[in-house]
Design a protein around this motif. Structure first.
Motif, PDB file in Angstrom:
ATOM      1  N   LEU A  66      46.755  40.952  34.850  1.00 41.49           N
ATOM      2  CA  LEU A  66      47.252  40.786  36.215  1.00 41.49           C
ATOM      3  C   LEU A  66      47.210  42.106  36.982  1.00 41.49           C
ATOM      4  N   ARG A  67      47.555  43.185  36.297  1.00 33.62           N
ATOM      5  CA  ARG A  67      47.500  44.504  36.939  1.00 33.62           C
ATOM      6  C   ARG A  67      46.063  44.862  37.289  1.00 33.62           C
ATOM      7  N   ASP A  68      45.128  44.571  36.397  1.00 31.67           N
ATOM      8  CA  ASP A  68      43.716  44.868  36.666  1.00 31.67           C
ATOM      9  C   ASP A  68      43.202  44.099  37.884  1.00 31.67           C
ATOM     10  N   ILE A  69      43.636  42.848  38.018  1.00 33.10           N
ATOM     11  CA  ILE A  69      43.201  42.060  39.171  1.00 33.10           C
ATOM     12  C   ILE A  69      43.774  42.651  40.461  1.00 33.10           C
ATOM     13  N   ALA A  70      45.041  43.043  40.428  1.00 33.17           N
ATOM     14  CA  ALA A  70      45.653  43.652  41.616  1.00 33.17           C
ATOM     15  C   ALA A  70      44.930  44.929  42.016  1.00 33.17           C
ATOM     16  N   ALA A 130      46.438  36.038  45.051  1.00 36.84           N
ATOM     17  CA  ALA A 130      47.071  34.803  44.581  1.00 36.84           C
ATOM     18  C   ALA A 130      46.028  33.763  44.187  1.00 36.84           C
ATOM     19  N   GLU A 131      44.978  33.624  44.995  1.00 36.69           N
ATOM     20  CA  GLU A 131      43.936  32.655  44.678  1.00 36.69           C
ATOM     21  C   GLU A 131      43.172  33.046  43.409  1.00 36.69           C
ATOM     22  N   ASN A 140      48.890  47.969  47.669  1.00 37.52           N
ATOM     23  CA  ASN A 140      49.287  49.304  47.211  1.00 37.52           C
ATOM     24  C   ASN A 140      49.151  49.483  45.704  1.00 37.52           C
ATOM     25  N   GLN A 141      48.482  48.546  45.035  1.00 35.34           N
ATOM     26  CA  GLN A 141      48.250  48.617  43.597  1.00 35.34           C
ATOM     27  C   GLN A 141      49.549  48.771  42.806  1.00 35.34           C
TER      28      GLN A 141
END
Length: 290
Positions: A146-150, A189-190, A242-243
């Motif tokens: 999830l962090r990598d996607i953000a 989100a998508e 803002n990662q």
């Protein structure tokens, strides 16, 4: 801990007197485990009858009804909140969800419903393939994914302040390579929904006393980010603009399946189509104690 005062004002000015229709306002900060609402006051000019209710997501919604024509509408929201979110949060994820892929329990899956279903067409699978590119293996660490996607969203999409109404589709944001905070939140989100996660959009404020972050549309206005439901940890905030992971610097006001459901002030008026002369939004934060 930070004690903070917020002031949010939305102003409309009309060229001629107009009759205002009901206005729906989502301005009361949403209490959470790391945000305590001390007080909130809503003032509307001209005088209006105001009623309160909670929507399906548990957001506090005020509805203002007006009886006399007016040449202006002023909506002022004042709140005092206590913030306790850590800059380095630790999430206690359930053992069965530490690695992706995992399965939500039957109850969670049913309750998440549309929150785990993509909301925009992806006819050729471009978005799902893009999101799949972040999955380095199966299994893989859920929080790291999830962090990598953000971070990936923030890396691919340049933040661009855009004060006009509306939100780009995720595919538009990907193709343009730029977007506002709400466009970026919707894309994130998508992307996670396409991988089976439950996610919701959050509207609120970005508290940034050091002026290090981006994502405030114009001069101190609202901000948008997303939350992902992770068993054991609950709803985890991700601000891809803002990662950042966690609720530090974030003041949530409303959550929903789609960005169109969390507009701070929405309403109509009866009058000439060109009657609206000006609309402005300002948000100010003041630290009371720390």
């Amino acid at each position: 801990m930070t004690m903070l005062s917020t002031y949010h004002v939305t102003a409309y000015r009309y060229l001629v007197p107009v009759l205002l229709g009901p206005h729906r306002m989502m301005l009361r900060p949403r209490e959470a485990r790391d945000l305590r609402l001390i007080s909130h006051d809503l003032t509307v000019t001209p005088e209006a009858e105001i009623t309160w209710a909670h929507d399906v997501a548990g957001n506090a919604v005020a509805t203002a009804r007006f009886s006399e024509p007016t040449e202006q509408l002023l909506v002022e929201s004042r709140a005092t909140v206590e913030l306790t979110a850590s800059a380095w949060p630790v999430f206690t994820i359930a053992a069965e969800a530490i690695n992706y892929p995992f399965f939500y329990s039957d109850d969670d899956r049913i309750d998440l419903g549309a929150l785990s279903t993509p909301q925009y067409p992806d006819l050729d699978g471009q978005l799902s393939r893009w999101a799949e590119g972040f999955v380095l293996g199966r299994p893989t660490d859920t929080l790291s994914l999830l962090r990598d996607i953000a971070i990936g969203v923030s890396t691919c999409i340049a933040y661009l302040s855009r004060e006009m109404e509306g939100t780009q589709t995720p595919m538009d944001t990907l193709s343009r390579g730029s977007g506002s905070c709400r466009d970026i939140a919707v894309l994130f989100a998508e992307a996670v929904r396409s991988l089976g996660f439950g996610a919701r959009i959050v509207s609120g404020y970005l508290f940034d006393p050091e002026k290090r972050l981006v994502g405030q549309e114009g001069t101190g206005t609202t901000h948008a980010w997303a939350e992902v439901f992770v068993p054991g940890a609950g709803w985890v905030a991700f601000d891809p603009t803002n990662q950042s992971v966690g609720s530090k610097n974030l003041i949530p006001v409303a959550v929903a399946r789609g960005i169109h459901q969390v507009v701070p002030v929405a309403g109509s008026f009866a009058g000439p189509g060109n009657a609206l002369a000006e609309m402005s939004v300002e948000v100010h934060h003041t630290v009371l104690d720390e």
